[in-house]
Design an enzyme around this catalytic site. Sequence first.
Site, short mmCIF file in Angstrom:
data_model
loop_
_atom_site.label_atom_id
_atom_site.label_comp_id
_atom_site.label_asym_id
_atom_site.label_seq_id
_atom_site.Cartn_x
_atom_site.Cartn_y
_atom_site.Cartn_z
N THR A 194 15.74 -1.52 88.57
CA THR A 194 14.62 -1.13 89.41
C THR A 194 14.55 -2.09 90.59
O THR A 194 15.15 -3.16 90.59
CB THR A 194 13.31 -1.16 88.62
OG1 THR A 194 13.04 -2.51 88.20
CG2 THR A 194 13.40 -0.27 87.38
N GLU A 230 14.77 5.11 85.81
CA GLU A 230 14.76 5.36 84.37
C GLU A 230 15.11 6.79 83.99
O GLU A 230 15.28 7.11 82.80
CB GLU A 230 13.38 5.01 83.79
CG GLU A 230 13.01 3.55 83.92
CD GLU A 230 12.30 3.20 85.23
OE1 GLU A 230 11.63 2.16 85.28
OE2 GLU A 230 12.44 3.97 86.22
N LYS A 267 -9.67 3.97 94.19
CA LYS A 267 -10.86 4.28 93.39
C LYS A 267 -12.09 3.92 94.23
O LYS A 267 -12.46 2.76 94.36
CB LYS A 267 -10.83 3.50 92.08
CG LYS A 267 -9.57 3.77 91.25
CD LYS A 267 -9.48 2.86 90.04
CE LYS A 267 -8.21 3.12 89.25
NZ LYS A 267 -6.98 2.76 89.99
N TRP A 322 -11.47 9.38 92.89
CA TRP A 322 -10.10 8.99 93.20
C TRP A 322 -9.67 9.61 94.53
O TRP A 322 -9.88 10.81 94.77
CB TRP A 322 -9.14 9.47 92.10
CG TRP A 322 -9.17 8.64 90.86
CD1 TRP A 322 -10.04 7.65 90.55
CD2 TRP A 322 -8.28 8.75 89.75
NE1 TRP A 322 -9.76 7.11 89.32
CE2 TRP A 322 -8.68 7.77 88.80
CE3 TRP A 322 -7.18 9.55 89.45
CZ2 TRP A 322 -8.01 7.59 87.59
CZ3 TRP A 322 -6.52 9.38 88.25
CH2 TRP A 322 -6.93 8.41 87.33
#
Length: 555
Positions: free
Chosen positions: A191, A334, A449, A454
Amino acid sequence: MKSTMQPTPLLISTLMRFGTTVHAASEVVTWTASGARRTTFGEVGRQAAQLAHALRDLGITGDRRVGTFMWNNAEHLVTYLAVPSMGAVLHALNIRLFPEQLVYVTRHGGSEVVVVDNTLAGPFARLLEHLPEVRHVIVNGPVDDETRAALGAPGHVAGVHDFAELIDGRPATFDWPTDLDDTDAASMCYTSGTTGNPKGVAYSQRSNYLHSMAVAASLGIATADRLLIVVPLFHANAWGFPYSAMVTGSSLVMPDRFLQAAPLADMITSEKVTGGAGVPTIWNDLLHHLDTNDVDVSSVRMLMVGGSAAPLPMIRAYHDRHGIDIIHGWGMTETSPVASLSTVPPAAPGSDEYWAYKASQGRILCGLEGRIIGPDGNAAEPDGRTVGEFEIRGPWIAESYYSNGSESEAELADMAARFDEGWLRTGDVGTFSADGYITLTDRAKDVIKSGGEWISSVELENVLMGHPDVVEASVVGVPDDRWQERPLASVVLKAGSTATAQDLHDYLETKLARWQVPERWAFIDEVPKTSVGKFDKKVLRRRYAEGELSVVVVG
């Protein structure tokens, strides 16, 4: 009842043998300062055998690791095929990582031989004193005496070799092992390490094989295709294209280090490119080039985009102004990495339904399963409305990160936390529909937030980049005394634009609910990017916190 079928393992060598014999005439085009350098799949196969013989002589046996520190070119493809086919493990090193991260990744993965492009040999030489496990360096292309000496200076480096000279005269065939376990590692990728050390994923022979087949089938890649692979081979299997090309025989156009819009446009025109793969920033730059220059792109039918969300205005602009279909993809290191593609079910072209499908991250590929974990921590019905974290599993999805035993307890706990009883926690927030479509609204860490609601930073960015004066825009949440968090929009304007923060604020109010529209605005020269071309939001948060951004407040 037992199966009557042959238990043939799914190996990279099988793909390679097929591609380099059945499709021996297909081309690999590497771009250079003087134009195209050409070779064929057949020659790539012969060079892969020669490289395998050379690597054996350098001590590469079993599952030892061979690193690459290279651009996208024919020699990198040769290495991609040779290393896993001989049973060793390909370890592509991300050339854009910070030096400390590169040292960590190279040592953690255990590379003993590294193949390096000559244009990157100088930077790699400066790392070598910190890489005691590296015994041999193979340089692709000529280097001056000073660089060669620097590569060989550390006492642990037994040899510095010229790629062409090393394989020259060796046998053009190799006894590729057929008794490998297809669950063994074929390649590995790390990553980008946006938080903590990069994490390693070891892909199996089987996972790479199945992934390449799924990508080829889902994109409808054919032998006649000529694919411009801008996504770097040093990141997440280059989205499967090196192996998918072996399946389909599609020719590959490799840009090497020439990644700017003008040379990419030249490649498309001269090589009659039919498709490609790259991150949104690459295709956004190319779009601006096409809009302001006379470029023949009539050969191009599709461009796959991944790495981060592509703004719908860019997707529509390619369609409306240049007749090019942008295929939105989604995945992660992944997930090998392609997990979904925005191929559209029957829907009237140009309808709202059509563009909703195109703007989504696409339909999950056959063989994979997905689910949404709602706010209550339970799996929700795939109704296309419930918002939560997306989880995924399947034969080319990681079930753990690679560990070499050096990690701390805290690091191991962090690695394990990404997996939920056989499911990969993606960290992406969005919805999942009954017909398999993923619509991601944000990374969990990037959701803003605000006052109990949201706000999707991705949605704000996509709408902003639909403004005719905006080249790029990145939105992050910043502290607010009243609302806890509010969005900060950092914007790159087109040259000569006179648009103001108030203009952009007013534009957003016509597209979004008023409470979602940012009050804080910053105009910047360029949005900072990660090593794989994604917006680096942590840099913008730091610049804001340290007062480096000139912020205008409106509204």
